[in-house]
Design an enzyme around this catalytic site. Structure first.
Site, PDB file in Angstrom:
ATOM      1  N   LYS A  22     -25.099  23.687 -19.443  1.00  0.00           N
ATOM      2  CA  LYS A  22     -26.085  23.822 -20.442  1.00  0.00           C
ATOM      3  C   LYS A  22     -27.020  22.263 -20.274  1.00  0.00           C
ATOM      4  CE  LYS A  22     -24.768  22.426 -24.712  1.00  0.00           C
ATOM      5  NZ  LYS A  22     -25.751  21.721 -24.990  1.00  0.00           N
ATOM      6  N   ASN A  23     -25.734  21.472 -20.072  1.00  0.00           N
ATOM      7  CA  ASN A  23     -26.595  20.348 -20.244  1.00  0.00           C
ATOM      8  C   ASN A  23     -27.525  19.685 -19.091  1.00  0.00           C
ATOM      9  OD1 ASN A  23     -25.650  19.883 -22.918  1.00  0.00           O
ATOM     10  ND2 ASN A  23     -23.385  18.842 -22.635  1.00  0.00           N
ATOM     11  N   ARG A  93     -30.959  19.257 -29.670  1.00  0.00           N
ATOM     12  CA  ARG A  93     -30.837  17.952 -29.549  1.00  0.00           C
ATOM     13  C   ARG A  93     -31.469  17.889 -28.021  1.00  0.00           C
ATOM     14  NH1 ARG A  93     -30.380  13.638 -31.896  1.00  0.00           N
ATOM     15  NH2 ARG A  93     -29.416  12.030 -30.756  1.00  0.00           N
ATOM     16  N   CYS A 117     -25.969  19.050 -32.394  1.00  0.00           N
ATOM     17  CA  CYS A 117     -24.123  18.614 -33.004  1.00  0.00           C
ATOM     18  C   CYS A 117     -24.448  17.761 -33.918  1.00  0.00           C
ATOM     19  CB  CYS A 117     -23.133  18.977 -32.383  1.00  0.00           C
ATOM     20  SG  CYS A 117     -23.233  20.334 -31.670  1.00  0.00           S
ATOM     21  N   ARG A 122     -27.268   9.075 -33.916  1.00  0.00           N
ATOM     22  CA  ARG A 122     -27.080   9.701 -32.660  1.00  0.00           C
ATOM     23  C   ARG A 122     -28.600   9.393 -32.317  1.00  0.00           C
ATOM     24  NH1 ARG A 122     -26.119  15.565 -30.798  1.00  0.00           N
ATOM     25  NH2 ARG A 122     -25.512  14.951 -28.954  1.00  0.00           N
ATOM     26  N   PRO A 123     -28.232   7.962 -32.441  1.00  0.00           N
ATOM     27  CA  PRO A 123     -29.511   7.132 -32.418  1.00  0.00           C
ATOM     28  C   PRO A 123     -30.438   7.399 -30.936  1.00  0.00           C
ATOM     29  CG  PRO A 123     -27.818   4.825 -31.690  1.00  0.00           C
ATOM     30  CD  PRO A 123     -27.256   7.128 -32.233  1.00  0.00           C
ATOM     31  N   ILE A 124     -31.657   7.561 -30.195  1.00  0.00           N
ATOM     32  CA  ILE A 124     -32.246   7.315 -29.213  1.00  0.00           C
ATOM     33  C   ILE A 124     -32.843   5.940 -28.886  1.00  0.00           C
ATOM     34  CG2 ILE A 124     -32.507   9.795 -29.353  1.00  0.00           C
ATOM     35  CD1 ILE A 124     -35.460   8.944 -30.389  1.00  0.00           C
ATOM     36  N   ASP A 125     -32.854   4.963 -29.319  1.00  0.00           N
ATOM     37  CA  ASP A 125     -33.558   3.672 -29.222  1.00  0.00           C
ATOM     38  C   ASP A 125     -33.062   3.536 -27.637  1.00  0.00           C
ATOM     39  OD1 ASP A 125     -30.457   3.306 -29.404  1.00  0.00           O
ATOM     40  OD2 ASP A 125     -30.432   1.473 -29.502  1.00  0.00           O
ATOM     41  N   GLN A 126     -32.357   3.755 -27.305  1.00  0.00           N
ATOM     42  CA  GLN A 126     -32.464   3.602 -25.806  1.00  0.00           C
ATOM     43  C   GLN A 126     -32.975   4.548 -24.603  1.00  0.00           C
ATOM     44  OE1 GLN A 126     -30.132   0.869 -24.026  1.00  0.00           O
ATOM     45  NE2 GLN A 126     -29.932   0.544 -25.967  1.00  0.00           N
ATOM     46  N   ASP A 305     -16.633  15.800 -24.943  1.00  0.00           N
ATOM     47  CA  ASP A 305     -17.243  17.628 -24.866  1.00  0.00           C
ATOM     48  C   ASP A 305     -16.310  18.487 -24.581  1.00  0.00           C
ATOM     49  OD1 ASP A 305     -19.512  16.787 -25.745  1.00  0.00           O
ATOM     50  OD2 ASP A 305     -20.494  17.940 -24.031  1.00  0.00           O
ATOM     51  N   ILE A 327     -16.750   7.955 -27.772  1.00  0.00           N
ATOM     52  CA  ILE A 327     -18.033   7.962 -27.700  1.00  0.00           C
ATOM     53  C   ILE A 327     -18.837   8.287 -28.769  1.00  0.00           C
ATOM     54  CG2 ILE A 327     -20.035  10.068 -26.434  1.00  0.00           C
ATOM     55  CD1 ILE A 327     -18.539   8.616 -24.405  1.00  0.00           C
ATOM     56  N   ARG A 397     -24.905  28.968 -28.830  1.00  0.00           N
ATOM     57  CA  ARG A 397     -25.876  28.220 -28.361  1.00  0.00           C
ATOM     58  C   ARG A 397     -25.743  27.266 -27.014  1.00  0.00           C
ATOM     59  NH1 ARG A 397     -25.806  22.746 -31.243  1.00  0.00           N
ATOM     60  NH2 ARG A 397     -27.205  22.441 -29.403  1.00  0.00           N
TER      61      ARG A 397
HETATM   62  C1  EPZ Z   1     -24.980  14.667 -24.067  1.00  0.00           C
HETATM   63  O1  EPZ Z   1     -25.722  13.800 -25.601  1.00  0.00           O
HETATM   64  C2  EPZ Z   1     -24.613  15.497 -24.697  1.00  0.00           C
HETATM   65  N1  EPZ Z   1     -26.163  16.480 -24.629  1.00  0.00           N
HETATM   66  C3  EPZ Z   1     -23.633  15.819 -25.653  1.00  0.00           C
HETATM   67  O2  EPZ Z   1     -22.992  17.022 -25.223  1.00  0.00           O
HETATM   68  C4  EPZ Z   1     -22.225  14.445 -24.889  1.00  0.00           C
HETATM   69  O3  EPZ Z   1     -21.101  15.107 -25.997  1.00  0.00           O
HETATM   70  C5  EPZ Z   1     -23.208  14.010 -25.067  1.00  0.00           C
HETATM   71  O4  EPZ Z   1     -24.237  13.207 -24.334  1.00  0.00           O
HETATM   72  C6  EPZ Z   1     -21.918  12.525 -23.698  1.00  0.00           C
HETATM   73  O5  EPZ Z   1     -21.544  13.381 -22.689  1.00  0.00           O
HETATM   74  C7  EPZ Z   1     -26.809  17.068 -23.917  1.00  0.00           C
HETATM   75  O6  EPZ Z   1     -26.589  16.773 -23.034  1.00  0.00           O
HETATM   76  C8  EPZ Z   1     -27.579  17.903 -24.540  1.00  0.00           C
HETATM   77  P1  EPZ Z   1     -25.502   9.940 -25.184  1.00  0.00           P
HETATM   78  P2  EPZ Z   1     -26.436  12.623 -25.458  1.00  0.00           P
HETATM   79  O7  EPZ Z   1     -27.055   9.720 -24.932  1.00  0.00           O
HETATM   80  O8  EPZ Z   1     -27.274  12.646 -24.245  1.00  0.00           O
HETATM   81  C9  EPZ Z   1     -25.173   6.061 -27.832  1.00  0.00           C
HETATM   82  C10 EPZ Z   1     -22.179  19.252 -26.198  1.00  0.00           C
HETATM   83  O9  EPZ Z   1     -21.523  19.744 -26.976  1.00  0.00           O
HETATM   84  N2  EPZ Z   1     -26.583   6.035 -28.088  1.00  0.00           N
HETATM   85  O10 EPZ Z   1     -24.652  10.374 -24.064  1.00  0.00           O
HETATM   86  O11 EPZ Z   1     -26.676  12.369 -26.830  1.00  0.00           O
HETATM   87  C11 EPZ Z   1     -24.684   7.335 -28.552  1.00  0.00           C
HETATM   88  O12 EPZ Z   1     -24.580   7.356 -29.999  1.00  0.00           O
HETATM   89  C12 EPZ Z   1     -23.222  17.977 -26.623  1.00  0.00           C
HETATM   90  O13 EPZ Z   1     -22.594  19.925 -24.627  1.00  0.00           O
HETATM   91  C13 EPZ Z   1     -27.343   5.186 -28.714  1.00  0.00           C
HETATM   92  O14 EPZ Z   1     -26.582   4.239 -28.585  1.00  0.00           O
HETATM   93  O15 EPZ Z   1     -25.724  11.647 -25.402  1.00  0.00           O
HETATM   94  C14 EPZ Z   1     -23.099   7.303 -28.314  1.00  0.00           C
HETATM   95  O16 EPZ Z   1     -22.308   7.194 -29.006  1.00  0.00           O
HETATM   96  C15 EPZ Z   1     -22.349  17.335 -27.891  1.00  0.00           C
HETATM   97  N3  EPZ Z   1     -28.201   4.517 -28.299  1.00  0.00           N
HETATM   98  C16 EPZ Z   1     -23.097   7.186 -26.880  1.00  0.00           C
HETATM   99  O17 EPZ Z   1     -24.522   6.249 -26.825  1.00  0.00           O
HETATM  100  C17 EPZ Z   1     -29.231   5.880 -27.684  1.00  0.00           C
HETATM  101  O18 EPZ Z   1     -30.311   5.436 -27.556  1.00  0.00           O
HETATM  102  C18 EPZ Z   1     -23.720   8.076 -25.752  1.00  0.00           C
HETATM  103  O19 EPZ Z   1     -24.394   9.132 -26.093  1.00  0.00           O
HETATM  104  C19 EPZ Z   1     -28.567   6.775 -27.165  1.00  0.00           C
HETATM  105  C20 EPZ Z   1     -27.312   7.335 -27.116  1.00  0.00           C
END
Ligand code: EPZ
Length: 427
Positions: A22-23, A93, A117, A122-126, A305, A327, A397
């Site tokens: 999926k991801n 997401r 979820c 779940r910020p997207i600042d990065q 996950d 995480i 999903r």
């Molecule tokens: C992906 O989410 C997956 N989703 C998630 O799977 C998975 O839990 C996660 O990666 C971690 O492996 C998809 O791929 C669609 P991250 P993502 O950005 O990309 C922080 C599932 O069940 N962060 O790696 O959104 C964030 O808050 C789903 O299939 C920032 O601070 O996760 C978290 O603590 C649920 N700023 C950490 O980083 C940002 O801009 C990791 O998040 C982005 C993230």
């Protein structure tokens, strides 16, 4: 609306074919926008997040042809629209990957704040930091995120946190930027490597995916390709837990055992026997479950996950397990459901202490999110009696034909339509 009705207690035995990841799929589908050409994407899982991604592509102007249940031809040649509709953005997401792909091809894009979820903030600042470094401006108004650039230029970007989404979005935006982009402190998940491989098949120049530095040399244009998505690591891990929790004997096919190593290591430590083949794996359990200490981390650490699924398994271990969520801030919401089943779990912030119990009892359960929902399925498979799980749209999903796949290995599970008037009363 549907619910799952599960009569637990059967040992699961047989074969399961694992679908595409999926991801990876939810990033590779937006990546086809960059090709401005025909792409054939194989091993797409038949799940609602993939269907939503295809619908977004179609609404943006892509021509989509289904070749088989898991193979689609996507022609993005005449795509013109750069705004993803509000409703579809909010369904999942991963709609944020359309920002990177649209920015990379057209220099602008718009999506609504993505859904998905509820795991805490779940910020997207990065993601936005990467787009800005490449020369884009972003704005967030009325829940819509817009990015725009006159010109994208390669940049050296050091992520403040390891983020799967930001790593992949930066790759999408950078593959056609002028010059070299260096991404540091990136995610190393198998789906990051899969996206890089797919982009390279389209003519991109991406190196280092799978390590913590990715180097991208921008190219003028990409072209169509034929690409097969990797198997889903978490779907495979979930069926491993299903076998383990029911004292079953299950063979998983269409997997990459290397991608499962963090999960395999913990399941072996818990007392499972696992034999690996080239693209298959057999898991059995005959003895007791041993307690574990687990901390979720970015790849190659133990994947977050899988955390809800492993917690459910460890509720039946002989002793005390400690699970630390490294995480997400709020990924133990499902524990209340488990306590209704007789589990002994105490949560303090990011840590859950699980005292193993002899058995779980059936209960009415809710799928609070995708993996929490799958974890409830595992708990119900182990409980002695009939459990019902509501809000199963979260599970669908991310799990292709979960009911049919479990039935094929001996589970007593049914999808049952919930009459509309019952839903209205419940609301
Ligand atoms: C992906 O989410 C997956 N989703 C998630 O799977 C998975 O839990 C996660 O990666 C971690 O492996 C998809 O791929 C669609 P991250 P993502 O950005 O990309 C922080 C599932 O069940 N962060 O790696 O959104 C964030 O808050 C789903 O299939 C920032 O601070 O996760 C978290 O603590 C649920 N700023 C950490 O980083 C940002 O801009 C990791 O998040 C982005 C993230």
């Amino acid at each position: 609306m549907e619910k799952f009705v599960i009569k637990g207690g059967n040992a699961l035995k047989g074969d399961v074919i694992i679908g595409g990841a999926k991801n990876a799929a939810v990033a590779i589908l937006p990546a086809t926008i960059l090709a401005a050409d025909k792409c054939i994407i194989e091993n797409l899982p038949c799940i609602s997040d993939v269907m939503a991604s295809l619908q977004i592509l179609s609404e943006l102007g892509a021509r989509i042809r289904m070749i088989s249940k898991s193979t689609y031809e996507i022609d993005t040649t005449h795509l013109e629209c750069t705004e993803v509709s509000n409703e579809l953005s909010r369904q999942m997401r991963a709609s944020y990957y359309f920002l990177g792909a649209l920015l990379g091809r057209f220099g602008c894009g718009q999506v609504a704040m993505p859904g998905g979820c509820n795991l805490g903030p779940r910020p997207i600042d990065q993601h936005l930091k990467a787009f800005t470094a490449l020369g884009a401006e972003d704005s967030v108004e009325y829940g819509m995120i817009r990015v725009k650039a006159d010109h994208l230029t390669g940049a050296h970007i050091f992520f403040d946190t390891v983020s799967v989404g930001a790593t992949m979005n930066a790759m999408l935006a950078a593959v056609m930027a002028d010059g070299q982009t260096i991404l540091e402190n990136v995610a190393r998940e198998p789906h990051v490597v899969d996206l890089a491989n797919c982009l390279n098949m389209m003519g991109a120049d991406v190196h280092g995916a799978g390590t913590d530095v990715i180097k991208i040399r921008g190219v003028k244009q990409l072209h169509g390709c034929s690409y097969t998505i990797i198997p889903d690591q978490i779907e495979a891990g979930s069926y491993m837990v299903a076998a383990a929790i029911t004292k079953g004997d299950v063979v998983l096919h269409n997997i990459i055992p290397k991608h499962l190593e963090p999960i395999t290591a913990k399941l072996r430590a818990a007392g499972c026997e696992i034999t690996e083949y080239d693209d298959a794996l057999r898991i059995t359990r005959t003895g007791p479950l041993h307690p574990l200490k687990i901390k979720t981390m970015p790849h190659p650490g133990f994947p977050t996950d899988m955390q809800p699924l492993m917690t459910v398994l460890l509720t039946l271990a002989e002793g005390t397990s400690i699970i630390t969520e490294g995480i997400w801030e709020n990924r133990f919401r499902y524990v209340d459901e488990l306590v209704h089943m007789g589990a002994n779990v105490q949560v303090d912030g990011q840590v859950a202490v699980v005292e193993g119990v002899k058995k779980l009892y059936p209960a009415p359960l809710r799928a609070l999110d995708l993996r929490a929902g799958a974890a409830m399925v595992m708990a119900a498979l182990a409980a002695d009696g009939v459990s019902e799980i509501d809000e199963t749209q979260h599970i669908e999903r991310g799990y292709e034909n979960i009911v049919e796949k479990l039935q094929a290995i001996g589970a007593d599970i049914r999808r049952v339509e919930i009459p509309v008037n019952t839903i209205t009363r419940a609301i």
